[in-house]
Design an enzyme around this catalytic site. Sequence first.
Site, mmCIF file in Angstrom:
data_model
loop_
_atom_site.group_PDB
_atom_site.id
_atom_site.type_symbol
_atom_site.label_atom_id
_atom_site.label_comp_id
_atom_site.label_asym_id
_atom_site.label_seq_id
_atom_site.Cartn_x
_atom_site.Cartn_y
_atom_site.Cartn_z
ATOM 1 N N SER A 1 -1.287 23.238 -10.307
ATOM 2 C CA SER A 1 -2.892 22.847 -10.092
ATOM 3 C C SER A 1 -3.221 21.178 -10.466
ATOM 4 C CB SER A 1 -3.896 23.799 -10.491
ATOM 5 O OG SER A 1 -3.854 24.665 -9.592
ATOM 6 N N SER B 1 -5.184 23.700 -7.492
ATOM 7 C CA SER B 1 -6.684 23.864 -7.552
ATOM 8 C C SER B 1 -7.445 22.636 -8.092
ATOM 9 C CB SER B 1 -6.839 25.229 -8.513
ATOM 10 O OG SER B 1 -6.566 24.971 -9.851
ATOM 11 N N LYS C 1 -12.612 20.045 -15.798
ATOM 12 C CA LYS C 1 -12.391 21.241 -14.526
ATOM 13 C C LYS C 1 -13.239 22.526 -14.887
ATOM 14 C CE LYS C 1 -8.507 23.779 -12.037
ATOM 15 N NZ LYS C 1 -7.306 23.739 -12.205
#
Lengths: 500, 491
Positions: free
Chosen positions: B179, B155, B80
């Site tokens: 997330s 996210s 990420k």
Amino acid sequence: MSTTALPTYDDVVERYEPVIGLETHVELGTNTKMFCACPTGFGAEPNTQVCPVCLGLPGSLPVANRAAIEATIRIGLALNCSIAEWCRFARKNYFYPDMPKNFQTSQYDEPLCFDGWLDVEVDGEMVRIGIERVHLEEDTGKTLHVGGATGRIHGATESLVDYNRAGIPLVEIVTKPIPGTGAKAPVVARAYVTELRDVIRSLGVSDVRMEQGSLRCDVNTSLNLPGEDWGTRTETKNVNSLRSVERAVRSEILRQAAVLDSGGRIVQETRHFHEDTGDTTSGRSKETATDYRYFPEPDLVPIAPDPAWVAELKSALPELPRVHRTRLQERWGLTDLDMQSVVNAGAVELIEETVAAGATPAGARKWWLGELARRANETGVELAAVGATPAHVAELQRLVDEGKLNDKLARTVLEGVVAGEGTPSEIMAARGLEVVSDTGALTAAVDEAIAANPAIADKVRDGKVAAAGALVGAVMKTTRGQADAKTVRELILARLGVQG
Amino acid sequence: MSDLTRMTAAQLAGLIAGGETSAVEVARAHLDRIAAVDDRVHAFLHVDAEGALEAARAVDARRAAGEELGPLAGVPVGVKDVVTTRGVPTTAGSKILEGWRPPYDATIVERLRAAGTVMLGKTNMDEFAMGSSTEYSAYGPTNNPWDLGRIPGGSGGGSAAALAAYEAPLTIGTDTGGSIRQPGAVTGTVGAKPTYGGTSRYGLIAFSSSLDTPGPCARTVEDAALLHAVIAGHDPRDSTSIPAPVPPVVEAARLGATGDLTGVKLGLVTQFAGEGAEPGVMAAFRDAVDALTKLGAEIVEVSCPNFEYALPAYYLIAPSECSSNLARFDGVRFGLRVGDDGAKSLEEVMSITRDAGFGPEVKRRIMLGTYALSSGYYDAYYGQAQKVRTLITRDFTAAFEQVDALISPTTPFVAFPFGARTSDPYQMYLADLYTIPTNLYGGPAISVPCGLSEGLPVGLQVMAPTMADDRMYRVASALESAVGTLTPPAL
């Protein structure tokens, strides 16, 4: 508008009561920074002692320096504070480019040490200064504003930031308000900072050098009429020497009195002290106070010092300077008054070190409190920064004791030392200042003086020994003072066959 | 050989260790897959093909030299973009960090490299991990491989979509309010949020320091556990990291795979009884509960009365911390700088830079947090939220005295179409309704696929006590053995 004479200090403190308060920042002498492993040495090339943590790079995290926590607890203990059983760091949020994260990791409502005191001697009397809190935080970087006339941000064309200092552990020591010191307020302020500096130095946790910024002081001052509430205070920054602490308080008392006398009101603000003029000028107004939005630092775990560890630190505290001074006074055989003058001159440690370097206490004291104190006063520097070291003074005194220098020559040599020309021996040799002790050369000078003054010589031969003084003077003149008067006198009397 | 991109991480590691394929072949297969589909999926913000092949060659060389390889050596992984990678662009999905190449690796990235995993690149995300759809990525959203017109969750939508699109067998996510788990749920993949402090935050660009937790994303529970074991463990560079051994997550996942949950007591949270959740989600969840019962688990209802205050408390704590954490993005030392024309003051340049560099959701949260921390409001907002946090922790503690783990749907709704929830922030925030309490408590939680609703994946969440991460893997793995993994339609 009519001009009225500015009130005098004596007049002002007769009418108003000053209340002072001091916030002192001490940079700790830990090997590494507060929250990372970067070195802390002073004077390195800009931005060479940095890493992702102290640069506040995205993703980096702080880890608290145990040595800094220990040093802070020791300071707190030396200042008779209570030590928090559990406390947290807090973030102080504001934007400034010398602060990499745009928040300072500090402490807010949970200081590590709180509620203590420090006894300070002023004119032979003890004044107890209350300590509100002692907390730990990180220092900021340094901004250099280039291109402007003042070196301040206004008018600068460029600003350079050095983050070497960012993250160095900083201890903030805040006094409680100090009322009731009247005319002595400036002296009390100075005595407090001096004593605090000595205490911290005795702990060995900082070199506490004001000129290098490892000890920084903000002075709060307010005035009120007797019987009325305390007045609005101002905070004076940029106070960079012990002498300035005293001057800043005095100057602020005078300025505030003039404002109040003319019917004005004091604005709560930050003021800057100017070393050259001794005045303060207005900085940023605190009436629209910055909201720092403090909150507990979520990146750090709470500090919970083990009570056994704190007790251990307490029992291992060194002798405090006041106690130490009493012992020195006895050893040096000084009266209270003499010792007080040594303390006032900031000469305790200098004399102690000079004695350690081989001088007698009397000899050491004579130079530091005499010639060097006068010199420091003239040039407006701290005694320690006058240019001579304890080793210099000890050496100078040794040369005098060995008869190589007389008092007058020693003063000349000391001037050279202060001017940075070298050690006393070097200067004596370079300038040819040694006492003429070569008896051959002296004998020649003596014979010359006798030959030039036959009448006086006769008087001496007739037993009027006192008349020899004129001959001694003549010899000293030809040797340009570099002879030892006592030796000269003995030589003259021997030459003239008279018993001294 | 069958398609390498369809294999699990455990299978790939086995093939590489056994010499049946090479790390370079595996890396190439995934890089090819990314090249083939990522223009439609947009799971990656940056693909580091060169770095990946270099790392793969190193693994192959070590194997050739007879060195013993770790359990994930040679397995590709996507990271990420909120996690720092040395020399590889790291933007956190924000314009304000465009082009920034960190000078250091996050601890978890160091551990990934040390384990011989092969980093393919950086995955897309909502800017600074604030969002539930990737629609707040400054670089455009990621599309859900199940339906390219729908959100992949957020996210960490990029990390989840990369798995569902077979671009990577493993990815790293970060979970502040859901997330990792919510994107896992809506993409039919597995996402685990470890215990807070179980995985190091050093190098994780902070959104909300007291909540952020990096964790593993995978297509199977076992793979997630394998990745978990590699990245977890105490890190002296993170003060909040827990100095304790990593719970036996891999063993627990394998134990769960036997399909036996006899003696395991699971709690259904009364407050999550389905209000606000889509009926299809609740139906899939109830089927999963039945499946768990069949596996031998005992199911009881547990009341956690303070969970209803979790969302408001979270939206005070997280923005407050973010308002401070994001202050450093000012254009002075790194990243974007706008307006520095020599005529403007420093303050103006900072302000212009932040205005240009931050997107709308980030600005909204900075403003919320700045307000909540303001003098005079602190006690009413931040202080009160912290008290709620304590009460939620007590609810969890009390619940875990009655049950081994709690279960719930991961998120109230399946992947929604783009634009469906951007006009009302609160509608977006509801996506994390079931995941947020765990973050406030600090315990571990995992989302595992439990079925479909209208053809879209539904996730089941297992929440466990702090440092009992193994427990959630066991339950999730057992459920997986009963309902199977989900396969999205071909792209």
